[in-house]
Enzyme design. Sequence first.
Site, PDB file in Angstrom:
ATOM      1  N   HIS A   1      34.302  35.408  44.364  1.00  0.00           N
ATOM      2  CA  HIS A   1      35.055  34.686  43.338  1.00  0.00           C
ATOM      3  C   HIS A   1      35.136  33.217  43.715  1.00  0.00           C
ATOM      4  O   HIS A   1      35.309  32.884  44.878  1.00  0.00           O
ATOM      5  CB  HIS A   1      36.465  35.290  43.263  1.00  0.00           C
ATOM      6  CG  HIS A   1      37.273  34.821  42.107  1.00  0.00           C
ATOM      7  ND1 HIS A   1      37.897  33.601  42.086  1.00  0.00           N
ATOM      8  CD2 HIS A   1      37.552  35.404  40.916  1.00  0.00           C
ATOM      9  CE1 HIS A   1      38.531  33.464  40.929  1.00  0.00           C
ATOM     10  NE2 HIS A   1      38.334  34.540  40.196  1.00  0.00           N
TER      11      HIS A   1
ATOM     12  N   CYS B   1      33.507  33.145  37.325  1.00  0.00           N
ATOM     13  CA  CYS B   1      34.824  32.960  36.701  1.00  0.00           C
ATOM     14  C   CYS B   1      34.841  31.608  35.994  1.00  0.00           C
ATOM     15  O   CYS B   1      34.932  30.556  36.644  1.00  0.00           O
ATOM     16  CB  CYS B   1      35.929  33.042  37.752  1.00  0.00           C
ATOM     17  SG  CYS B   1      37.554  32.687  37.037  1.00  0.00           S
TER      18      CYS B   1
ATOM     19  N   HIS C   1      34.417  36.804  34.835  1.00  0.00           N
ATOM     20  CA  HIS C   1      35.778  36.554  34.349  1.00  0.00           C
ATOM     21  C   HIS C   1      35.680  35.501  33.256  1.00  0.00           C
ATOM     22  O   HIS C   1      35.224  34.391  33.535  1.00  0.00           O
ATOM     23  CB  HIS C   1      36.658  35.966  35.455  1.00  0.00           C
ATOM     24  CG  HIS C   1      37.044  36.924  36.529  1.00  0.00           C
ATOM     25  ND1 HIS C   1      37.810  36.539  37.608  1.00  0.00           N
ATOM     26  CD2 HIS C   1      36.812  38.242  36.685  1.00  0.00           C
ATOM     27  CE1 HIS C   1      38.020  37.592  38.393  1.00  0.00           C
ATOM     28  NE2 HIS C   1      37.421  38.635  37.861  1.00  0.00           N
TER      29      HIS C   1
ATOM     30  N   ASP D   1      39.923  37.240  31.358  1.00  0.00           N
ATOM     31  CA  ASP D   1      40.754  36.862  32.495  1.00  0.00           C
ATOM     32  C   ASP D   1      41.990  36.145  31.984  1.00  0.00           C
ATOM     33  O   ASP D   1      41.897  35.284  31.105  1.00  0.00           O
ATOM     34  CB  ASP D   1      39.951  35.950  33.418  1.00  0.00           C
ATOM     35  CG  ASP D   1      40.581  35.835  34.794  1.00  0.00           C
ATOM     36  OD1 ASP D   1      41.484  36.639  35.094  1.00  0.00           O
ATOM     37  OD2 ASP D   1      40.186  34.942  35.550  1.00  0.00           O
ATOM     38  N   HIS D   2      43.091  36.487  32.518  1.00  0.00           N
ATOM     39  CA  HIS D   2      44.387  35.899  32.155  1.00  0.00           C
ATOM     40  C   HIS D   2      44.560  35.934  30.632  1.00  0.00           C
ATOM     41  O   HIS D   2      43.673  36.324  29.888  1.00  0.00           O
ATOM     42  CB  HIS D   2      44.529  34.466  32.658  1.00  0.00           C
ATOM     43  CG  HIS D   2      44.392  34.386  34.153  1.00  0.00           C
ATOM     44  ND1 HIS D   2      44.513  33.231  34.849  1.00  0.00           N
ATOM     45  CD2 HIS D   2      44.147  35.361  35.073  1.00  0.00           C
ATOM     46  CE1 HIS D   2      44.338  33.489  36.142  1.00  0.00           C
ATOM     47  NE2 HIS D   2      44.113  34.761  36.292  1.00  0.00           N
TER      48      HIS D   2
ATOM     49  N   TYR E   1      48.790  38.015  33.318  1.00  0.00           N
ATOM     50  CA  TYR E   1      48.235  39.316  32.949  1.00  0.00           C
ATOM     51  C   TYR E   1      49.058  40.060  31.886  1.00  0.00           C
ATOM     52  O   TYR E   1      49.384  41.233  32.046  1.00  0.00           O
ATOM     53  CB  TYR E   1      48.028  40.189  34.200  1.00  0.00           C
ATOM     54  CG  TYR E   1      46.906  39.645  35.043  1.00  0.00           C
ATOM     55  CD1 TYR E   1      45.589  40.043  34.812  1.00  0.00           C
ATOM     56  CD2 TYR E   1      47.139  38.698  36.025  1.00  0.00           C
ATOM     57  CE1 TYR E   1      44.546  39.526  35.555  1.00  0.00           C
ATOM     58  CE2 TYR E   1      46.098  38.165  36.778  1.00  0.00           C
ATOM     59  CZ  TYR E   1      44.807  38.591  36.535  1.00  0.00           C
ATOM     60  OH  TYR E   1      43.769  38.071  37.266  1.00  0.00           O
TER      61      TYR E   1
HETATM   62  C1  DNO Z   1      43.401  35.548  39.546  1.00  0.00           C
HETATM   63  C2  DNO Z   1      42.263  36.206  40.159  1.00  0.00           C
HETATM   64  C3  DNO Z   1      42.112  35.980  41.641  1.00  0.00           C
HETATM   65  C4  DNO Z   1      40.986  36.840  42.137  1.00  0.00           C
HETATM   66  C5  DNO Z   1      40.673  36.716  43.592  1.00  0.00           C
HETATM   67  C6  DNO Z   1      39.384  37.420  43.869  1.00  0.00           C
HETATM   68  O1  DNO Z   1      43.795  35.884  38.482  1.00  0.00           O
HETATM   69  O2  DNO Z   1      41.114  35.900  39.467  1.00  0.00           O
HETATM   70  O3  DNO Z   1      43.273  36.346  42.318  1.00  0.00           O
HETATM   71  O4  DNO Z   1      41.296  38.173  41.923  1.00  0.00           O
HETATM   72  O5  DNO Z   1      40.609  35.404  43.974  1.00  0.00           O
HETATM   73  O6  DNO Z   1      39.287  37.703  45.219  1.00  0.00           O
END
Ligand code: DNO
Length: 403
Positions: free
Chosen positions: A239, A277, A304, A360-361, A377
Amino acid sequence: MRQTWRWFGPADKVTLADARQAGAEGIVTALHHIPSGAIWHAEEIEKRQREVAFHPDGSMTHLKWEVVESLPVSEAIRTRTGEWRAHVVHYRRSLENLARAGIRTICYNFMPVLDWTRTDLAWRVGHGGTAMRFDLADFAVFDIHILKRRGARDDFSPAVAAEADRRFRDMDDARREALAANIVAGLPGAQEHWTLESLREHLAAYAGIGPERLRQNLIDFLAEVAPDAERLGLRLCCHPDDPPFPLLGLPRVMSTLADYLAVLDAVDIPANGVTFCTGSLGARPDNDLPAMAAALGPRIHFVHLRNVRRDTDEVPCSFFEDEHLAGSTDMVAVVAALLAEEARRREEGRADAEMPMRPDHGQDILDDLSRGAQPGYPAIGRLKGLAELRGVMAALSHPAGRP
Ligand code: DNO
């Protein structure tokens, strides 16, 4: 792309039933209760698999645990100090146990000390809902005035430092405490939870570790674990740093295309891959995300999708988490590049042609504002993001949309 959904386990206020109704096809989760450095044993993995497969009333969810986010890399491994050798052995054992359980995609990160970082977890946006925000001047307030890190002031422009002085003066104690808690207590999924004191100690452990050394530590770690992952049929995916620039004087080495290429080339096997991401990488204007998706394509194992809006085009900068199709990143162009990569893989006959993605989020909207789910989340904000992204994918994949 395969539409997955992050779930934090039975205590998550967003249930698997919610995930199903949002249209999720698979689950992303982790054994959050196991400290970094320890082995993930088969029984614990199987227990979590059952928790994903069945609702609390015993009926089937029709969902499976498909992606691990994250199998944490310990601070000892990152710094190559203390128990690091044992932790690498444990990491390899955990990979074996995950492979035996049939879970193939393993996300991790290599951010020193702090995982993802925000200064405001519920920043009011125009429509009345809330979003997460990283504000550079607020971060400077924390660094210069609350943590009182030596040399902190030199890491900010004079204008940002002056703004931080002014804000610190005007902040009441409650706001100062909330700011510190947002930064040190660890956001969802973060493995480490610090106090100001323990944070200072851990920063000290990086005194002699600059970016080159940290990058080498990552490469050395991957040289030890990625061949195992390859043999086991696993896909490791790193990530990016979030935000993608150094904080608290710590090096960050997974922020740009050049960073990724250096690490992918150093351990040049498919199992050494990328979590793409868009939200993290998108906080830098010099990251051209559609181009990065194309350049890293064959090694992207997990995606992501989220969109930040930058306040300025500087590095570092402040930003907030905008709607999935708004923000500073051209999300449609990114999705098009990822779908093109999937098509390319299908031509090649790759078994992993379909990439798992997750919305994501999400912003907190409607009932999210009273549910109290984990920051970033919420149920409805993510559902909305997923629905919008699904629309983009459907449109881009439809023959009627082709010239
Ligand atoms: C946040 C996430 C991060 C991710 C880590 C992966 O929302 O994208 O916490 O899980 O950095 O190791």
